[in-house]
Design an enzyme around this catalytic site. Structure first.
Site, mmCIF file in Angstrom:
data_model
loop_
_atom_site.group_PDB
_atom_site.id
_atom_site.type_symbol
_atom_site.label_atom_id
_atom_site.label_comp_id
_atom_site.label_asym_id
_atom_site.label_seq_id
_atom_site.Cartn_x
_atom_site.Cartn_y
_atom_site.Cartn_z
ATOM 1 N N GLY A 48 6.099 -5.578 0.431
ATOM 2 C CA GLY A 48 6.872 -6.340 -0.519
ATOM 3 C C GLY A 48 6.223 -6.149 -1.816
ATOM 4 O O GLY A 48 4.785 -5.681 -1.951
ATOM 5 N N PHE A 102 11.848 -4.670 4.691
ATOM 6 C CA PHE A 102 12.197 -3.286 3.899
ATOM 7 C C PHE A 102 12.399 -2.205 4.845
ATOM 8 O O PHE A 102 11.238 -1.991 5.640
ATOM 9 C CB PHE A 102 11.001 -2.976 2.829
ATOM 10 C CG PHE A 102 11.165 -1.585 2.221
ATOM 11 C CD1 PHE A 102 12.225 -1.364 1.354
ATOM 12 C CD2 PHE A 102 10.315 -0.589 2.485
ATOM 13 C CE1 PHE A 102 12.418 -0.175 0.698
ATOM 14 C CE2 PHE A 102 10.315 0.706 1.608
ATOM 15 C CZ PHE A 102 11.545 0.879 1.020
ATOM 16 N N GLN A 173 16.182 -3.958 -8.734
ATOM 17 C CA GLN A 173 17.180 -5.152 -8.936
ATOM 18 C C GLN A 173 17.869 -4.916 -10.118
ATOM 19 O O GLN A 173 19.072 -5.452 -10.417
ATOM 20 C CB GLN A 173 16.545 -6.560 -9.079
ATOM 21 C CG GLN A 173 15.763 -6.782 -7.756
ATOM 22 C CD GLN A 173 16.877 -7.399 -6.385
ATOM 23 O OE1 GLN A 173 17.906 -6.665 -6.549
ATOM 24 N NE2 GLN A 173 16.627 -8.209 -5.914
ATOM 25 N N LEU A 224 6.554 8.829 -13.489
ATOM 26 C CA LEU A 224 7.238 10.112 -13.255
ATOM 27 C C LEU A 224 6.958 10.894 -12.268
ATOM 28 O O LEU A 224 7.177 12.025 -12.160
ATOM 29 C CB LEU A 224 6.811 10.869 -14.606
ATOM 30 C CG LEU A 224 7.099 10.195 -16.140
ATOM 31 C CD1 LEU A 224 6.571 11.261 -17.168
ATOM 32 C CD2 LEU A 224 8.507 10.101 -16.300
ATOM 33 N N GLY A 228 3.116 12.130 -13.622
ATOM 34 C CA GLY A 228 2.271 11.020 -14.055
ATOM 35 C C GLY A 228 3.103 9.992 -14.428
ATOM 36 O O GLY A 228 3.789 9.231 -13.864
ATOM 37 N N GLY A 256 4.440 3.263 -6.589
ATOM 38 C CA GLY A 256 4.605 2.703 -7.923
ATOM 39 C C GLY A 256 3.882 1.387 -8.106
ATOM 40 O O GLY A 256 3.387 0.960 -9.200
ATOM 41 N N ASP A 257 3.776 0.649 -6.847
ATOM 42 C CA ASP A 257 3.201 -0.720 -7.005
ATOM 43 C C ASP A 257 1.680 -0.552 -7.293
ATOM 44 O O ASP A 257 1.137 -1.467 -7.801
ATOM 45 C CB ASP A 257 3.315 -1.430 -5.730
ATOM 46 C CG ASP A 257 4.824 -1.590 -5.370
ATOM 47 O OD1 ASP A 257 5.779 -1.884 -6.169
ATOM 48 O OD2 ASP A 257 5.143 -1.833 -4.052
#
Length: 327
Positions: A48, A102, A173, A224, A228, A256-257
């Protein structure tokens, strides 16, 4: 600095397909795809977006408040989060629904096809940030991460009404949001987080050009992947921060988290955005080298060595107090 992280709390079901998705696609049959991938492995992990970010902040010695909705099966996960420094008193627990799921398959090129079942997350719209502030104290920053869309809009509006700075992270989202909703989520954000694809989609959804978006926020951070991250400020200045190289990538889920955790933790300690992005890239690489979004370990000496090899001694010196003070 107290950071409240709103967003999804989920269980991740991660599978690996040893081939390449692109090899299974027939160009003239894309209007009616019917595919099944035989996976070699299955990993069931805690996940999550909000929980992942909160765990990263706790690993960097902050005391994040997790705000979201989970299911009746949440007890073990909640205990694990509390034991790892994440406050869960502001998590709404559904009496009827299961925690979100997920389900993701990753191919040999680290491309992913995923399905997200919302489950109890739909109840996040009933959570009031004002009540959270009364319980835990007013946060210094609220992260609006992917969640039930109505919850995201409610939390953003509450931040404006209560005068609490917020970070906008609409990511997955964006596909569910219309123009007015996207503008409500973004306008006034101290930080806006997207990846490169989401940045392009956001501009299409929001109906403003890049300069018009930047005029309404603080800093736009675009990840990216292997290249980076890009930082863009309201005054038009842009800076590229290269990724921390990885000799052994394992699974991109949650990268990313982790970047957001590193960036926000460094920002909370007053470090410049570029330095914060370098710590974000470093944590992202740790997750990339680990199966599971919360299974990575931070070894300060090793991480500082890798940061020095990539970014040089000055950036290492700036991050030494933050990393060497870790428990």
């Amino acid at each position: 600095m107290r950071i409240a992280v709103t967003g999804s709390i989920a269980t991740d079901h991660l599978t690996v397909f040893p081939g390449r998705f692109r090899d299974q696609l027939v160009p003239d049959q894309l209007d009616h795809i019917s595919l099944s991938f035989l996976a070699d492995t299955l990993e069931v992990r805690r996940g999550g977006v909000a929980a992942n970010i909160a765990v990263g902040l706790a690993r960097l010695a902050l005391t994040p408040v997790l705000v979201g909705a989970a299911g009746r099966d949440f007890a073990d996960y909640a205990a694990w989060l509390e034991n790892n420094g994440v406050g869960t008193a502001s998590v709404r627990v559904s009496a009827d629904l299961h925690t979100a799921r997920f389900m993701c398959t990753t191919d040999a090129d680290h491309n992913q096809i995923a399905t997200f079942y919302a489950g109890a997350m739909a109840e996040a719209r009933h959570i009031s940030l004002a009540t959270v502030a009364q319980r835990t104290g007013t946060p210094d920053l609220v992260v609006i991460a992917p969640n039930d869309p109505e919850a995201m809009l409610r939390h953003t509006d509450e931040c404006r009404r209560l005068g609490i700075p917020f970070a906008a992270d609409p990511s997955q989202q964006l596909a569910r949001l219309d123009r007015e909703e996207t503008r409500r989520l973004v306008t006034g954000a101290r930080f806006l987080f997207t990846n490169a694809y989401e940045a392009a989609l956001l501009l299409r959804r929001i109906g403003w050009n890049r300069e018009e978006v930047l005029a309404r926020i603080g800093t736009w951070i675009t990840t990216l992947g292997a290249e980076g991250a890009r930082l863009e400020a309201r005054d038009g200045r842009a800076k590229h921060v290269p990724a921390l190289p990885s000799p052994a990538p394992a699974d991109p889920t949650g990268v990313g988290d982790a970047f957001r955790s590193g960036f926000l933790a460094a920002s909370a300690r007053g470090l410049p955005a570029a330095t914060a992005a370098r710590l974000g890239c470093a944590l992202a690489t740790l997750v990339l080298e680990t199966v599971g979004t919360q299974e990575y370990k931070i070894v300060p000496a090793d991480l500082l060595r890798r940061i020095a090899e990539t970014y040089g001694p000055d950036e290492t010196a700036a991050l030494v107090p933050l990393l060497t003070d870790l428990p």
